[in-house]
Enzyme design. Structure first.
Site, PDB file in Angstrom:
ATOM      1  N   CYS A  33       6.020  55.016  42.321  1.00 27.85           N
ATOM      2  CA  CYS A  33       7.454  55.288  42.438  1.00 27.85           C
ATOM      3  C   CYS A  33       8.187  55.009  41.114  1.00 27.85           C
ATOM      4  CB  CYS A  33       8.001  54.419  43.575  1.00 27.85           C
ATOM      5  SG  CYS A  33       9.790  54.320  43.668  1.00 27.85           S
ATOM      6  N   CYS A  36      11.185  52.666  41.359  1.00 28.14           N
ATOM      7  CA  CYS A  36      10.703  51.301  41.606  1.00 28.14           C
ATOM      8  C   CYS A  36      10.344  50.614  40.284  1.00 28.14           C
ATOM      9  CB  CYS A  36       9.477  51.315  42.525  1.00 28.14           C
ATOM     10  SG  CYS A  36       9.778  52.020  44.155  1.00 28.14           S
TER      11      CYS A  36
END
Length: 109
Positions: A33, A36
């Site tokens: 991600c 993230c």
């Protein structure tokens, strides 16, 4: 991961988060991600800034699927703030450090 950041799993979530005596900030993330990865340094900084007062950690949603399902995590990063075993604040997507600090400070008083 910074030394003050705890790795939460399906196995330790109850004891580490829900039964914690201090507020707990939980970052639901995955290695693939991009957002993230962008927020990771902020989580690390918060862990150092609030060491001893707040527990800060991460749940890898690829390796631990029961906990994200229990909290209806539909997009990552999602950051939940727990106090007394209950979710008291929620952030979805990338947010700045000041936003997290304000939430943490509110629940520390």
């Amino acid at each position: 991961m910074a030394e003050n950041v705890v790795e939460f799993t399906d196995g330790n979530f109850q004891s580490e988060v829900l039964e914690s005596d201090v507020p707990v900030l939980v970052d639901f993330w995955a290695p693939w991600c991009g957002p993230c990865k962008m927020i990771a340094p902020t989580i690390d900084e918060l862990a150092n800034d609030y060491a001893g007062r707040v527990k800060i950690g991460k749940v890898n949603t690829d390796e631990n699927q029961a906990t994200p399902t229990n909290y209806q995590i539909q997009g990552i990063p999602t950051i939940l703030l727990f106090k007394g075993g209950e979710v008291v604040d929620k952030f979805v997507g990338v947010a700045n450090k000041a936003k997290f600090s304000a939430a943490l400070d509110t629940h520390l008083s």
